[in-house]
Design an enzyme around this catalytic site. Structure first.
Site, short mmCIF file in Angstrom:
data_model
loop_
_atom_site.label_atom_id
_atom_site.label_comp_id
_atom_site.label_asym_id
_atom_site.label_seq_id
_atom_site.Cartn_x
_atom_site.Cartn_y
_atom_site.Cartn_z
N ASP A 258 0.80 -1.13 0.07
CA ASP A 258 0.13 0.08 0.20
C ASP A 258 0.87 1.29 0.07
O ASP A 258 2.20 1.30 0.16
CB ASP A 258 -0.98 -0.14 1.38
CG ASP A 258 -2.08 0.86 0.98
OD1 ASP A 258 -1.91 1.67 -0.06
OD2 ASP A 258 -3.22 0.85 1.72
N TYR A 259 0.10 2.39 -0.07
CA TYR A 259 1.16 3.71 -0.10
C TYR A 259 1.95 3.85 0.80
O TYR A 259 1.78 4.02 2.15
CB TYR A 259 -0.12 4.79 -0.02
CG TYR A 259 0.49 5.90 -0.76
CD1 TYR A 259 -0.11 6.50 -1.97
CD2 TYR A 259 1.32 6.92 -0.05
CE1 TYR A 259 0.27 7.65 -2.33
CE2 TYR A 259 1.60 8.22 -0.58
CZ TYR A 259 0.85 8.82 -1.83
OH TYR A 259 1.43 9.62 -2.44
#
Ligand code: BGC
Length: 733
Positions: A258-259
């Site tokens: 994820d980010y």
């Protein structure tokens, strides 16, 4: 594919291989503070495998040109985007769409999103989000399908089918990315990004099935989650990303972080960026979103013997395979096709589908005295901060949808009402007057439409307007970004200023219908007691106002059912229907001491899982069984007769639950195993049958073996998880 990828990899330098593992953001619509720099040069150097967050033929065409024309090996980029509930044509938020209980509509919404997104160069979507959520404080409950693992699995499969369209080389297909792996919805206290600590049985039984279902439907990629799982961050969790996902489940695609979730492993306390990047690669992470941990440290780690060439090669291979499966090596521009962009977007057909889906997603929570549907005559006072509002119609996580192209509730109602209805309007209140909420609940450049008048002046105007009307329609609730990522709430009431408005409206004595916008179950105990009708419309999307009007005026009779329990109070959370019995269960009567209950509130939710009313009424007969004693692989057929006892045609979701009262471990009191959505004319009745096999009796035991145990089972069929008719059976091996 193998031969092609091997040949390509034989030509790649170490830097180019590591480059494939690097996913950068376009810098638009970011969900973190870190944004990539030097993107153009890095594409040319072969130091980037993909870009996300950008769309449009111009942006994507140019970026792909840099990769395929200006990089040494001409390897195409993969283009990702958070296409969550539609691309240009916005459908209801996922929690709303899940309330349709209609897999064809759900699949269609993903299909339409894919056609629109591919028209603008996207070939990879960060969806579906299949995280089970039992905590309405968690803002991202809006992005999933609620609390039930079996139901969530059906939705997960439908979404993957819709996106990938059976063959990802097709020009209108995108690769799905199943997220967030795993257990992200189990965050302690419903607080965003928080710790998850969970028994293995609970994971396997209640939280993991939708991820597995999406995998079985062919999902090409997975995204690791931000949270830790029993102490180990998901992004570097070898047990999760390799042992479970690949070895046990047989996943063949690639995993993206994820980010900056890889960089955040440092904050979780597992070491510096080099250390955690090596850990992630070894754990089975293939692509690093935004943080450039792989890009900047893997070469050094290889030299120092902290990772192996084979590990880098494996991750690179998986990313290249994804590009191959998408057909990007033969057609890197596959969907970038000027003309398609405008022709396939926001078409009449897409808008029609969004309208129909929105109507099906609405849940009628209350309808005292059958005040709904509204008559197309008389005077309606339309009141509330969400009535004349385009910007909040689309809901959370909308990147390319244009709020100005959405239908507001007031416009929808005016279009549908006809000349016999007089419509009056007053805003009545702002969405919230809480300064903290005001600051935090509008982002991605969105601003609250604020009326500068004092709250009391707005209420007075609304009351005066209401006094001239026959019925009040109050359009109230949460703003789009009061739910979604980084939007956990400790108080899940309708914001106080709107509650004040409702209280003043109640005092007029006029009947009140609330049209409720919400990205999560709210605590509606006061509303349930004081309002005449509540229609939950979530955030309905582009066609919001038209769909609301269709349902308010009865052009469509609502049949949606909630997929997450609505608590009476936030203190009941986590509250979910498939809970276990305690040793001291409370039977709902009296106020006995030393039972599993609260001394200040009942155990029951306000609205149970699967609940939703209709403008008509349905009667359920007793459960009829083909047998009561079964053996081995026999099939049981359970049937109920459902009749429409009201005056309107309607749809009903008939739900099958199974209870397993005696087993080798303590089991949930009941589990959803199937449902059928039926339509009935007034006076009509239908026999609804379910075939039940031993598959429906299976569960994960203490050895994590998925099996069934002989004995008694309770077959329950009904209109929601609490209101069922039951029959007992014995099933032996
Ligand atoms: C979210 C993901 C999303 C990603 C990329 C993250 O903050 O958790 O769901 O796909 O950002 O935008």
């Amino acid at each position: 594919m193998d031969a092609f990828v091997s040949k390509l990899m034989s030509k790649m330098t170490l830097d180019e291989k590591i480059g494939q593992l690097n996913l950068v953001t376009s810098g638009r619509a970011t969900t973190g503070s870190v944004v990539n720099k030097g993107v153009e040069d890095n594409i040319k150097k072969g130091a980037i495998g993909g870009i996300f967050g950008g769309y449009g033929t111009d942006f994507i065409g140019k970026a792909q040109d840099l990769a395929v024309k200006n990089s040494r090996l001409h390897i195409p980029l993969i283009f990702g985007l958070d296409v969550i509930h539609g691309h240009r044509t916005i459908f209801p938020i996922p929690l709303g769409i899940s309330a349709t209980w209609d897999m064809k509509l759900i699949e269609q919404s993903a299909r339409i999103a894919a056609t629109e997104a591919t028209g603008e160069g996207i070939n990879w979507v960060f969806s579906p989000m299949v995280d089970i959520a039992r905590d309405a404080r968690w803002g991202r409950i809006s992005e999933g399908s609620g609390e039930d693992p079996w139901y969530g699995s059906q939705v997960a499969k439908a979404m993957v089918r819709g996106y990938q369209n059976g063959d990802m080389t097709k020009s209108d297909a995108v690769m799905a990315c199943v997220k967030h792996f795993a257990l992200y919805g189990g965050a302690e206290a419903g607080r965003e990004y928080n710790t998850v600590d969970m028994s293995l049985i609970k994971m396997y039984q209640d939280y993991l099935p939708p991820y597995k279902a999406a995998l079985d439907a062919g999902a090409g990629s997975f995204m690791s989650s931000f949270n830790t799982i029993n102490g180990m961050p998901a992004t570097v969790n070898k047990w999760l990303l390799t042992d479970l996902l690949r070895k046990q489940w047989g996943f063949k695609g690639f995993v993206v972080s994820d980010y900056t979730s890889l960089n955040e492993v440092t904050a979780h306390g597992l070491g510096d960026l080099q250390t955690v990047s090596a850990l992630a690669l070894k754990a089975g992470l293939d692509m690093d979103m935004v943080g450039e941990g792989f890009l900047t440290t893997l070469k050094k780690s290889l030299k120092e013997g902290k990772v192996t060439q084979a590990e880098i090669d494996l991750a690179c291979r998986r990313v290249l395979e994804a590009k191959y499966k998408l057909g990007l090596f033969t057609n890197p521009y596959k969907s970038i096709n000027a003309g398609v962009e405008s022709k396939s977007e926001l078409t009449d057909a897409n808008r029609k589908a969004a309208r129909e889906t929105a109507e099906h997603s609405f849940v009628l929570l209350k309808n005292k005295g059958q005040i709904l549907p509204l008559k197309k005559s008389g005077t309606i006072a339309l009141i509330g901060p969400l009535a004349d509002n385009h910007s909040e119609m689309l809901g959370t996580w909308v990147i390319a949808g244009d709020p100005n192209k959405s239908v507001s509730v007031i416009d929808g109602i005016k279009n549908a009402a006809g000349s016999n209805v007089n419509i009056l309007y007053a805003r009545g209140s702002n969405i919230t007057d809480d300064s903290l909420l005001n600051e935090r609940a509008w982002f991605f450049g969105m601003k609250q439409i604020r009326d500068k008048r004092p709250a009391q002046e707005m209420i007075d105007e609304a009351v005066a307007t209401a006094q001239k009307a026959d019925v009040i329609v109050a359009v109230v609730g949460e703003s789009a970004n009061m739910s979604g990522e980084s939007a956990s709430r400790s108080d899940i009431n309708i914001p106080e200023t709107q509650r004040d408005l409702l209280k003043a409206l109640v005092k007029t004595g006029k009947p009140i219908v609330a049209v409720l916008f919400n990205g999560r179950p709210l605590t509606l105990t006061w509303e349930d007691k004081n309002l005449d009708a509540i229609l939950d419309v979530w955030a309905p999307g582009t066609e919001a106002g038209s769909a609301v009007a269709d349902v308010l005026f009865g052009n469509y009779n609502p049949g949606g059912k909630i997929t997450a329990t609505f608590p009476r109070s936030v203190g009941q959370i986590p509250i979910y229907y498939n809970h276990k019995n305690t040793g001291r269960p409370f039977d709902g009567t009296g106020s006995a001491k030393f039972r599993s209950d609260y001394i200040d509130i009942s155990n029951d939710p306000l609205y149970p899982f699967g609940y939703g009313l209709s403008y008509t009424t349905f009667h359920y007969g007793d459960v009829k069984l083909s047998k009561t004693n079964l053996k081995g692989n026999e099939t049981l057929t359970a049937t109920v007769t459902v009749s429409n006892t009201g005056k309107l045609a309607g749809e009903e979701v008939v739900q099958l639950y199974v209870g397993d009262p005696v087993a080798s471990i303590s089991r949930s009191v009941k589990e959803l195993k199937n449902f059928k959505k039926i339509s009935l004319q007034p006076g009509e009745q239908k026999d609804v049958s379910f075939n039940i096999t031993t598959n429906d009796l299976k569960f994960y035991n203490t050895a994590l073996k998925y099996d069934w145990e002989p004995g008694e089972f309770i077959i329950q069929i009904g209109t929601n998880s609490s209101d069922v008719h039951s029959a007992k059976i014995q099933w032996i091996k």
